[in-house]
Design a protein around this motif. Structure first.
Motif, PDB file in Angstrom:
ATOM      1  N   PRO A 277     106.329 -50.638 120.411  1.00  0.00           N
ATOM      2  CA  PRO A 277     107.539 -50.081 121.038  1.00  0.00           C
ATOM      3  C   PRO A 277     107.703 -50.483 122.500  1.00  0.00           C
ATOM      4  N   LYS A 278     106.579 -50.700 123.181  1.00  0.00           N
ATOM      5  CA  LYS A 278     106.633 -51.063 124.592  1.00  0.00           C
ATOM      6  C   LYS A 278     105.798 -52.304 124.844  1.00  0.00           C
ATOM      7  N   LYS A 279     106.103 -52.982 125.922  1.00  0.00           N
ATOM      8  CA  LYS A 279     105.318 -54.141 126.330  1.00  0.00           C
ATOM      9  C   LYS A 279     104.609 -53.816 127.634  1.00  0.00           C
ATOM     10  N   ILE A 280     103.321 -54.075 127.646  1.00  0.00           N
ATOM     11  CA  ILE A 280     102.545 -53.839 128.853  1.00  0.00           C
ATOM     12  C   ILE A 280     102.748 -54.998 129.813  1.00  0.00           C
ATOM     13  N   GLU A 281     102.786 -54.671 131.080  1.00  0.00           N
ATOM     14  CA  GLU A 281     102.934 -55.714 132.087  1.00  0.00           C
ATOM     15  C   GLU A 281     101.677 -56.572 132.123  1.00  0.00           C
TER      16      GLU A 281
ATOM     17  N   LEU B 138     100.826 -50.969 121.017  1.00  0.00           N
ATOM     18  CA  LEU B 138     100.197 -51.562 119.842  1.00  0.00           C
ATOM     19  C   LEU B 138     101.218 -51.873 118.764  1.00  0.00           C
ATOM     20  N   LYS B 139     101.057 -53.000 118.109  1.00  0.00           N
ATOM     21  CA  LYS B 139     101.822 -53.310 116.909  1.00  0.00           C
ATOM     22  C   LYS B 139     100.962 -52.954 115.699  1.00  0.00           C
ATOM     23  N   SER B 140     101.548 -52.892 114.533  1.00  0.00           N
ATOM     24  CA  SER B 140     100.778 -52.627 113.322  1.00  0.00           C
ATOM     25  C   SER B 140     100.865 -53.795 112.362  1.00  0.00           C
ATOM     26  N   GLU B 141      99.762 -54.075 111.695  1.00  0.00           N
ATOM     27  CA  GLU B 141      99.683 -55.124 110.687  1.00  0.00           C
ATOM     28  C   GLU B 141      99.126 -54.538 109.404  1.00  0.00           C
ATOM     29  N   ALA B 142      99.663 -54.990 108.277  1.00  0.00           N
ATOM     30  CA  ALA B 142      99.197 -54.502 106.982  1.00  0.00           C
ATOM     31  C   ALA B 142      99.628 -55.479 105.907  1.00  0.00           C
ATOM     32  N   VAL B 143      98.969 -55.415 104.754  1.00  0.00           N
ATOM     33  CA  VAL B 143      99.372 -56.231 103.610  1.00  0.00           C
ATOM     34  C   VAL B 143     100.772 -55.814 103.163  1.00  0.00           C
TER      35      VAL B 143
END
Length: 570
Positions: free
Chosen positions: A197-201, A183-188
């Motif tokens: 941190p990782k990429k899912i196949e 997961l990435k994080s988004e915020a104002v």
């Protein structure tokens, strides 16, 4: 959906009731991971939990999910703080299943955070857009929102968690944590934006994904259809409840909150009535909502209905009336026939909570516009999952209005693994309800005839028994919840302390469960509630499916200890 065979009945208790150690999850077979009830085996331990004393908190392996941040929730919150490199111990974190639920929390906290000049942030964790494709099965359930706040705001944040029932469930939190590195994080605030941190196949399932998640929509429809069948009235001329008339929520309180928020949006400056002794959080939800005024009729008597009728006759209006059938703890029943007549005459909506009795026992839907049920209780019985439902009366004059506003506001946040657990638990509900009904009647007689007990509350012997009786279904009964009031508070404490049954929060479990209700639900208002017929030493007992003779013997042994105490005190 018919009853399933005995061998596949889930979460069955032992035939002999038994108390569990302090802090252990109340459920059978034993599994603390998702238990919704925690063992509080002594009177002092109940008070200790209410007062948040360390000697109790340190023993908890779990607790009722709306009142406590269970370990899966805490672990996910800790992972959030670590990812965002927040080391300040004064910063707390709560996790919610969607941006909407997270925003609801920040909106509640906003004014106080500005007033006290305290930080408040909403951060969304989600699968990167390029991976949010049908090929990555179950991806969207890993998304969640985190609210970051100064710990001075924690009490208010916990109030939102408790009263809305909108926090992440333990199963959902575990799934999010298992997939957290994707997961990435988004915020104002740009400082709170982080890459995954990782990429899912591609073309693979999310870790922790299961068949129950794949069957989410099918399971949901099965449960909705089953509830619709249970709720459909036996009375002639009543339309059958359709699957689309049943709305599912992650908790019973979330159902109540969603209904209140939806109905109040229909009319600004509207009044709502709370009739009878309602569950405290129900009243709190109404008070925290946008209602102009909450009219309280806590005694739930005919005299109070006279007062309501006089108010309406004088020109006052109410938009909705909330009630319970029967009342949780007092076990008294509202006059739904009269309430329905008043609603038809003066044009208000009737919302009723039937959790204590349930559809197997009563046929009350014709007299209300919408019925609320906590599926956490008898519908599940297993003490290992939460849930809630709203059923709209298909014959209601407000059917279209209620259905439209609920549909417009509805958000599907009921985690599939919780849904699957509920489906597994609920299938034999009719059999379980009738078994518990049968087990309860001898105990009502035992307590009623005992000299140490001043009062027994149960729908069949309450002064309002005739109001309940006229609503019983064919094959239904009076339910498995009763409450007892001893002449002496010390007798109540002794009875509870020596009683060898599960003791803790919740009711409607497959096993017998007791609790000194006021000490847990109204502890901080305990001096104010006795005038409403809810003394501080009242004990609620939810009767389970253990052997009937064993239950009678267990209760009798505890009563014998009360007699010994009273004989030495005179």
């Amino acid at each position: 959906m018919g009853d399933i065979g005995i061998d596949s009945r889930p979460c069955m208790p032992p035939m002999v009731p038994q108390a569990l150690p302090l802090g252990k999850g109340n459920m059978f077979p034993s599994d603390d991971a998702h238990s919704v009830s925690v063992s509080l085996p002594t009177w002092d331990s109940v008070i200790g939990l209410s007062r948040k004393e360390d000697w109790v908190l340190e023993k908890l392996s779990c607790s009722y999910p709306r009142f406590y941040l269970n370990k899966q929730i805490r672990h996910l919150a800790d992972a959030v703080l670590q990812r965002l490199q927040i080391t300040d111990k004064n910063i707390g974190c709560m996790v919610f299943p969607s941006p909407k639920t997270g925003q609801g929390c920040t909106s509640l906290l906003h004014a106080e955070s500005v007033k006290k000049q305290l930080g408040l942030e909403l951060v969304r964790f989600l699968i990167p857009a390029e991976l949010s494709t049908p090929e990555i099965t179950g991806a969207h359930w890993a998304n969640f929102s985190a609210v970051l706040f100064h710990n001075d705001l924690k009490k208010a944040a916990m109030g939102y968690w408790r009263d809305t029932g909108a926090g992440l469930s333990t199963r959902h939190a575990s799934f999010c944590l298992e997939n957290f590195d994707y997961l990435k994080s988004e915020a104002v605030n740009p400082e709170l934006r982080t890459p995954a941190p990782k990429k899912i196949e591609s073309h693979r399932q999310m870790p922790g994904y299961s068949t129950q998640m794949q069957n989410e929509e099918a399971n949901k429809q099965v449960i909705q259809t089953f509830i619709a069948q249970l709720a459909t009235s036996e009375q002639p001329g009543q339309s059958a409840v359709a699957t689309r008339d049943v709305f599912l929520y992650p908790t019973g309180m979330n159902a109540i909150y969603s209904l209140s928020e939806s109905l109040v949006s229909l009319e600004s400056h509207a009044q709502v009535a709370a009739y009878g002794w309602l569950y405290p959080e129900t009243v709190e939800v109404l008070r925290q909502g946008a209602w102009k005024n909450v009219l309280s009729f806590k005694y739930g008597t005919e005299k109070e209905l006279d007062q309501l009728e006089s108010m309406l006759l004088s020109g006052q209006r109410i938009h909705t009336l909330f009630c319970e059938l029967p009342s949780n703890i007092k076990l008294s029943s509202p006059n739904l026939h009269r309430i329905r007549a008043l609603a038809d005459q003066y044009g208000f909506i009737v919302a009723c909570d039937d959790t204590v009795a349930g559809y197997v026992n009563i046929d009350a839907l014709p007299y209300v516009d919408v019925m609320i049920s906590s599926l956490t209780k008898t519908f599940s019985g297993g003490s290992n999952v939460t849930g809630g439902s709203l059923v709209i009366n298909p014959n209601s004059r407000y059917y279209g209005t209620i259905h439209a506003v609920l549909s417009n506001n509805y958000e599907n946040i009921y985690f599939p693994l919780d849904l699957g657990t509920l489906l597994h638990n609920c299938q034999d509900i009719a059999w379980r309800v009738r078994k518990c009904n049968q087990n309860t009647l001898p105990l009502v007689n035992l307590f009623t005839e005992h000299a140490s007990i001043a009062q027994v509350n149960y729908p069949s012997i309450d002064p309002t028994a005739h109001l309940y009786t006229r609503l019983i279904r064919k094959g239904g009964g009076y339910g498995n919840v009763l409450s007892i009031i001893f002449h002496h508070p010390s007798s109540a404490e002794r009875f509870y302390n020596v009683l060898d049954v599960c003791k803790g929060s919740s009711f409607g479990t497959n096993f017998t469960l007791a609790i000194p209700y006021v000490q847990l639900a109204n502890y901080w208002n305990r001096d104010k509630v006795p005038k409403y017929g809810v003394p501080q030493h009242i004990i609620r007992i939810s009767v389970g499916m253990e052997d009937s003779e064993e239950l009678i013997q267990t209760m009798s042994k505890a009563l014998d200890e009360v007699v010994k105490l009273e004989s030495t005190s005179t």
